[in-house]
Write an enzyme that holds these catalytic residues in place. Structure first.
Site, short mmCIF file in Angstrom:
data_model
loop_
_atom_site.label_atom_id
_atom_site.label_comp_id
_atom_site.label_asym_id
_atom_site.label_seq_id
_atom_site.Cartn_x
_atom_site.Cartn_y
_atom_site.Cartn_z
N ASP A 109 0.88 -1.16 0.00
CA ASP A 109 0.00 0.00 0.00
C ASP A 109 0.92 1.22 0.00
OD1 ASP A 109 -2.39 1.61 0.47
OD2 ASP A 109 -1.55 1.90 2.47
N ASP A 166 -1.07 -0.69 6.27
CA ASP A 166 -1.17 -0.14 7.63
C ASP A 166 -2.58 0.29 8.02
OD1 ASP A 166 -1.12 2.13 5.82
OD2 ASP A 166 -0.93 3.35 7.62
N ASP A 221 -6.85 -1.81 4.74
CA ASP A 221 -5.92 -2.83 4.26
C ASP A 221 -6.17 -4.20 4.88
OD1 ASP A 221 -4.54 -1.04 2.64
OD2 ASP A 221 -3.22 -0.42 4.28
#
Length: 630
Positions: free
Chosen positions: A324, A524, A528
């Protein structure tokens, strides 16, 4: 050594002295005139000193229905040795077995040490500040959200919260593996498990104990041992089947050899004893879990929590890592990176940059959007909102307002086009904010999410340990995503994604892998969590990451440092190599000595080496996982 280990060591020393004394007397012929029964009783003394606990456990397990284990094998083999007059060999088998067990116990204790240190972060108490100003020592579980706690110098922070008074340096080594203290002051968040180095802190509690950082870490550590790797499960199943087979094989060897050969029953029983001693699966049953435990311990030393040996095994096979962007590769902190006044604006204003950011700040004066906050932070001065009139936000475009009676526009290209402003299009990395005042284009303000320090080096390190492809997923526009990827060396980028699209992208990447190759996802945020669960190995940020992400992940980076991913991959691959070496070595030696013993070509001493010697060598090899250098 603990008390139990010291007690075993003393027994080994006493038993060893007596054993070698009687062995010397036997080999020098001093015991030849002594009746065979008396010789047996002499060797029985050191045998019972060193082996009484093995015999007790063997009888207890038989009573409970658990017959085929190493204690049973040692008992039967040594009893048979004594029955056939091999007193010194029977005593030696038990003595060296206990030497191996002690060695194993010390090794396991050493491998547990780093994880035990992590378990020691649990706070014993909390000092709660009462309304009357008094401080009361209470159990951390009795503290509520909103309560104020006082943490004195040298004390552990018992619960997560925000500093409302005081400054100090925190020792975060138990959580993050970092030795450099972290400075905290009023307004900053602190996490339970850290140690207050100096001064006194007053902290407003933000989470109850069971939801705190330290409680979640302890829960994950406690559950880690239940998640076994595929190789560990194989060894467990192997020992469960293997031990009964060799026991039955030893019995058949003792009974059938005299019927089909010239051997006596005494000789066939001696060969069966060798068969039983060699068959003890200690080397495998201990060294394989110890190897994984050492790998997990090595990771915990640098602040990486692996939730189970199955995840350590899985990350060893990872060849693609998906990231990400925001909060993982970048800080998630939007800051003004460039201020670009137009040529005309620069000619009219001596301090063009200062005047341009001032106009942008007044345009965003009434907004709390992250972009607006970053512009106001960059300006840094006081904003007299009475100078702003008719402030209007145009959805998807920006802000229109009157500043000092003149029209001020702060927004994107759509706003400029809609207001018929001739502007200079900008293609730099970041979020582009155009500013126009009194019908004239004033310039461009660029806001960018700051790339984390060391991100490029971290990606390079991952590739150096064998990661073949790195991928970045983000909801940002393509230009911004490509700019970040280019700066840090990401191979593949997918941009303009909605949260749900990330799962689809990871599944598509996983479908492209072949064989045992696996895909890891690093994230994080709370959005996610689904992707972390879907990937073969989910890696979450432990310090700044959301609770949901940490719960869903298989591996947690306690200080959000992605450079440690390469080290974890290195640990995992080294651990798997060591475990496979132990399996191959132990099975190979045992099979060889079993065959030689069946044909009478291996002595009882060879059997002792094939059992205790192989176990010690395998344990020493497993302990190398603790010393893997970053």
């Amino acid at each position: 050594m603990n008390k139990k280990q010291k007690k075993v060591l003393y027994r080994i020393i006493v038993s060893g002295i007596l054993f070698f004394l009687f062995l010397i007397l036997e080999k020098t012929g001093v015991l030849e005139p002594v009746p065979i029964v008396v010789q047996g009783l002499l060797f029985l003394v050191p045998y019972l000193i060193i082996g009484y606990d093995v015999l007790y456990r063997a009888f207890r397990n038989i009573r409970n229905g658990h017959v085929f284990d190493e204690h049973f094998l040692m008992m039967i083999a040594t009893f048979a040795a004594f029955a056939t007059g091999e007193f010194s060999e029977g005593c030696a088998v038990m003595l060296f077995y206990q030497v191996g067990e002690l060695f194993q116990s010390v090794a396991v204790g050493k491998s547990r040490q780093s994880i035990t240190e992590m378990m020691s972060i649990a706070p014993d108490f909390a000092n709660i500040l009462k309304d009357n100003g008094e401080i009361e020592e209470v159990d951390p579980e009795d503290v509520n959200i909103g309560d104020t706690i006082v943490v004195k110098a040298g004390e552990k922070i018992p619960l997560d919260g925000t500093v409302i008074e005081g400054e100090s340096f925190l020792d975060t080594a138990a959580l993050t593996g970092e030795s450099v203290p972290r400075k905290v002051k009023t307004g900053e968040e602190v996490y339970s498990g850290c140690v207050n180095g100096e001064g006194t802190l007053k902290i407003k509690v933000s989470k109850i104990y069971e939801d705190s950082t330290v409680a979640k870490i302890l829960e994950m550590v406690e559950n880690a041992s239940s998640k076994k790797a595929r190789l560990e499960n194989f060894i467990t199943r192997f020992a469960r089947v293997y031990t009964p087979i060799v026991t039955i094989g030893a019995v058949l060897l003792a009974l059938l050899l005299p019927l089909f050969t010239d051997l006596t029953f005494v000789n066939s029983i001696q060969r069966a004893c060798i068969f039983l001693i060699v068959s003890c699966p200690c080397a495998l049953v201990i060294s394989v879990p110890l190897g994984f435990f050492g790998g997990i311990g090595a990771a915990s030393k640098v602040g990486v929590l692996v939730k189970g040996s199955n995840y350590l095994e899985a990350i060893a096979d990872v060849n693609t890592i998906v990231f990400d962007k925001t909060g993982t590769l970048t800080k998630g902190e939007f800051k003004v990176s460039q201020i670009l006044p137009s040529k005309a604006f620069s000619e009219q204003n001596a301090n063009a940059k200062e005047d341009l950011i001032k106009l942008a700040a007044f345009g965003e004066a009434l907004s709390n959007h992250p972009i607006a906050m970053s512009i106001k932070e960059a300006f840094g001065g006081q904003l007299d909102t009475s100078l702003i009139k008719d402030n209007t936000e145009v959805a998807g475009q920006g802000i229109c307002a009157l500043y000092k009676g003149k029209k001020l526009l702060v927004g994107n290209a759509k706003l400029m086009a809609a207001q018929n402003i001739s502007y200079e299009e900008c293609h730099e990395y970041g979020t582009i904010i155009y500013v126009a005042y009194d019908g004239t284009f004033a310039g461009t303000v660029i806001i960018a999410d700051t790339i984390k320090e060391g991100a490029a080096e971290a990606i390079s390190a991952m590739k150096s340990v064998g990661i073949r492809k790195t991928v970045m997923l983000t909801g940002d526009r393509a230009e911004t995503a490509q700019a970040v990827a280019g700066k840090i060396g990401i191979d593949e980028v997918h941009s303009d994604l909605l949260p749900g699209d990330k799962v689809d992208q990871v599944e598509a990447i996983m479908s492209q892998t072949s064989g045992k190759d696996k895909v890891s996802f690093v994230g994080d945020g709370i959005n996610d969590a689904p992707v972390l669960m879907r990937a073969d190995v989910g890696i979450a940020m432990g310090s700044l990451g959301s609770d949901a992400a940490i719960e869903a992940a298989d591996i947690v980076l306690m200080d959000d440092d992605i450079s440690k991913i390469a080290f974890v991959v290195k640990i995992a691959r080294k651990t798997m190599g060591i475990v496979k070496q132990n399996i191959t070595f132990a099975i190979g030696v045992k099979v060889l000595v079993l065959i030689l013993g069946a044909f009478g070509l291996a002595s009882m001493w060879a059997a002792v080496f094939a059992d205790v010697g192989v176990a010690v060598i395998a344990i020493l090899n497993s302990m190398r996982t603790l010393n893997i250098k970053k």
